[in-house]
Design a protein around this motif. Sequence first.
Motif, PDB file in Angstrom:
ATOM      1  N   UNK A 102      -0.132  12.719   8.423  1.00  0.00           N
ATOM      2  CA  UNK A 102      -0.721  13.860   9.379  1.00  0.00           C
ATOM      3  C   UNK A 102       1.405  13.983   9.235  1.00  0.00           C
ATOM      4  N   UNK A 103       2.371  13.412   8.690  1.00  0.00           N
ATOM      5  CA  UNK A 103       3.936  14.324   8.179  1.00  0.00           C
ATOM      6  C   UNK A 103       3.787  15.348   7.758  1.00  0.00           C
ATOM      7  N   UNK A 104       3.111  14.760   7.042  1.00  0.00           N
ATOM      8  CA  UNK A 104       2.825  15.545   5.414  1.00  0.00           C
ATOM      9  C   UNK A 104       2.226  16.984   5.008  1.00  0.00           C
ATOM     10  N   UNK A 105       1.292  16.807   6.234  1.00  0.00           N
ATOM     11  CA  UNK A 105       0.251  17.769   6.379  1.00  0.00           C
ATOM     12  C   UNK A 105       0.525  18.619   7.411  1.00  0.00           C
ATOM     13  N   UNK A 106       1.281  18.399   8.099  1.00  0.00           N
ATOM     14  CA  UNK A 106       1.304  19.303   9.728  1.00  0.00           C
ATOM     15  C   UNK A 106      -0.231  19.150  10.448  1.00  0.00           C
ATOM     16  N   UNK A 107      -0.862  18.083  10.221  1.00  0.00           N
ATOM     17  CA  UNK A 107      -2.351  18.252  10.344  1.00  0.00           C
ATOM     18  C   UNK A 107      -2.093  16.820  12.034  1.00  0.00           C
ATOM     19  N   UNK A 108      -2.671  16.901  13.299  1.00  0.00           N
ATOM     20  CA  UNK A 108      -3.146  15.967  13.991  1.00  0.00           C
ATOM     21  C   UNK A 108      -2.974  14.917  13.330  1.00  0.00           C
ATOM     22  N   UNK A 109      -1.971  13.196  13.759  1.00  0.00           N
ATOM     23  CA  UNK A 109      -3.283  11.874  13.513  1.00  0.00           C
ATOM     24  C   UNK A 109      -4.799  11.840  13.366  1.00  0.00           C
ATOM     25  N   UNK A 164      -6.520  13.383  12.751  1.00  0.00           N
ATOM     26  CA  UNK A 164      -7.759  14.550  12.195  1.00  0.00           C
ATOM     27  C   UNK A 164      -8.404  13.816  10.766  1.00  0.00           C
ATOM     28  N   UNK A 165      -9.261  14.748  10.658  1.00  0.00           N
ATOM     29  CA  UNK A 165     -10.007  14.148   9.020  1.00  0.00           C
ATOM     30  C   UNK A 165      -9.467  13.682   8.362  1.00  0.00           C
ATOM     31  N   UNK A 166      -8.319  14.356   7.620  1.00  0.00           N
ATOM     32  CA  UNK A 166      -7.277  13.819   6.754  1.00  0.00           C
ATOM     33  C   UNK A 166      -6.902  12.706   6.532  1.00  0.00           C
ATOM     34  N   UNK A 167      -5.848  12.493   7.564  1.00  0.00           N
ATOM     35  CA  UNK A 167      -4.722  11.574   7.720  1.00  0.00           C
ATOM     36  C   UNK A 167      -5.552  10.221   7.732  1.00  0.00           C
ATOM     37  N   UNK A 168      -7.061   9.992   8.952  1.00  0.00           N
ATOM     38  CA  UNK A 168      -7.387   9.223   9.016  1.00  0.00           C
ATOM     39  C   UNK A 168      -8.325   8.961   7.385  1.00  0.00           C
ATOM     40  N   UNK A 169      -8.729   9.937   6.806  1.00  0.00           N
ATOM     41  CA  UNK A 169      -9.804   9.768   5.698  1.00  0.00           C
ATOM     42  C   UNK A 169      -8.803   9.109   5.024  1.00  0.00           C
ATOM     43  N   UNK A 170      -7.393   9.802   4.324  1.00  0.00           N
ATOM     44  CA  UNK A 170      -6.584   9.243   3.388  1.00  0.00           C
ATOM     45  C   UNK A 170      -5.716   7.488   4.055  1.00  0.00           C
ATOM     46  N   UNK A 171      -6.560   6.971   5.407  1.00  0.00           N
ATOM     47  CA  UNK A 171      -6.021   5.515   5.988  1.00  0.00           C
ATOM     48  C   UNK A 171      -7.284   4.672   5.452  1.00  0.00           C
ATOM     49  N   UNK A 172      -8.165   4.968   5.463  1.00  0.00           N
ATOM     50  CA  UNK A 172      -9.154   4.761   5.694  1.00  0.00           C
ATOM     51  C   UNK A 172      -9.886   4.112   3.997  1.00  0.00           C
ATOM     52  N   UNK A 173      -9.131   5.372   3.348  1.00  0.00           N
ATOM     53  CA  UNK A 173      -9.598   5.069   1.532  1.00  0.00           C
ATOM     54  C   UNK A 173      -8.726   3.830   1.562  1.00  0.00           C
ATOM     55  N   UNK A 174      -6.973   4.537   1.394  1.00  0.00           N
ATOM     56  CA  UNK A 174      -5.955   3.817   1.190  1.00  0.00           C
ATOM     57  C   UNK A 174      -6.321   2.004   1.920  1.00  0.00           C
ATOM     58  N   UNK A 175      -7.178   1.781   2.801  1.00  0.00           N
ATOM     59  CA  UNK A 175      -7.188   0.218   3.316  1.00  0.00           C
ATOM     60  C   UNK A 175      -7.708   0.085   2.257  1.00  0.00           C
ATOM     61  N   UNK A 176      -9.268   0.036   1.787  1.00  0.00           N
ATOM     62  CA  UNK A 176     -10.248   0.212   1.297  1.00  0.00           C
ATOM     63  C   UNK A 176      -9.815  -0.602  -0.182  1.00  0.00           C
ATOM     64  N   UNK A 177      -9.171   0.611  -1.197  1.00  0.00           N
ATOM     65  CA  UNK A 177      -8.271   0.361  -2.750  1.00  0.00           C
ATOM     66  C   UNK A 177      -7.472  -0.720  -2.582  1.00  0.00           C
ATOM     67  N   UNK A 178      -7.222  -1.277  -2.033  1.00  0.00           N
ATOM     68  CA  UNK A 178      -5.576  -2.315  -1.504  1.00  0.00           C
ATOM     69  C   UNK A 178      -6.460  -3.039  -1.123  1.00  0.00           C
ATOM     70  N   UNK A 179      -7.976  -3.642  -0.784  1.00  0.00           N
ATOM     71  CA  UNK A 179      -8.300  -4.868  -0.026  1.00  0.00           C
ATOM     72  C   UNK A 179      -9.318  -4.921  -1.518  1.00  0.00           C
ATOM     73  N   UNK A 180     -10.538  -4.001  -2.118  1.00  0.00           N
ATOM     74  CA  UNK A 180     -10.572  -3.862  -3.093  1.00  0.00           C
ATOM     75  C   UNK A 180      -9.401  -4.640  -4.307  1.00  0.00           C
TER      76      UNK A 180
END
Length: 216
Positions: free
Chosen positions: A150-157, A159-175
């Motif tokens: 959110x800070x890097x993209x000037x979006x609300x936390x 918003x879709x992109x910050x939320x999506x990256x959070x989920x995607x990064x977590x799934x990637x780390x778990x894998x």
Amino acid sequence: MASSDPTTRAGSPRSRVGRPSATSRDQLERLAFELFARKGFEQTTIDDIAAAAKISRRTFFRYHASKNDLVWGDFDSELARFHGLLAACPPELAMMDGLREAVVSFNQFDPIDVPWHRRRMELILRVPALQADSTLRYASWRSVVAAFVADRTSRPQDALLPRQVGYAALATCIAAYEQWLADEGTDLAELLDAAMRELQGGFAGHEPVTGRRAAP
């Protein structure tokens, strides 16, 4: 992730010089992990852990809010450290490069810590009784990633992109962690780096051309 951290970075429970082992947080975790290995997580009670450490049940709760909490170690401090790694990313570094480097740095351990971290993650990822608690910890981890995006993209936390990256990064780390647990010969940092790079690249280039179906 991982997280996340008995300990240093969810790593090895180390005894602290100058403190009686029976009242050391790290020693308490070490004894608990030994009991989990012998009896199983669900079969080991807080009373069992307290008895092994020669402390009272009340003293146990001075160090850990629950048996589940003990497995996660000092999660709040480790989450703050992860936040600090992301905050320290140079602004000229691409967002996903910064996230990948922070994830890899956060999950690097001294060789002496690796066996303890492996035992911790085996419990976190494989014990059903810990899954509900893990959900809450994962949400906190995702929130840190979302705040960075959110800070890097000037979006609300939220918003879709910050939320999506959070989920995607977590799934990637778990894998990556599951692969690491399945193959003791692999290096955790290398797996995480490779997995995060795949996420950055959108998993491109893996489908063989001969495997594509011709258009009708």
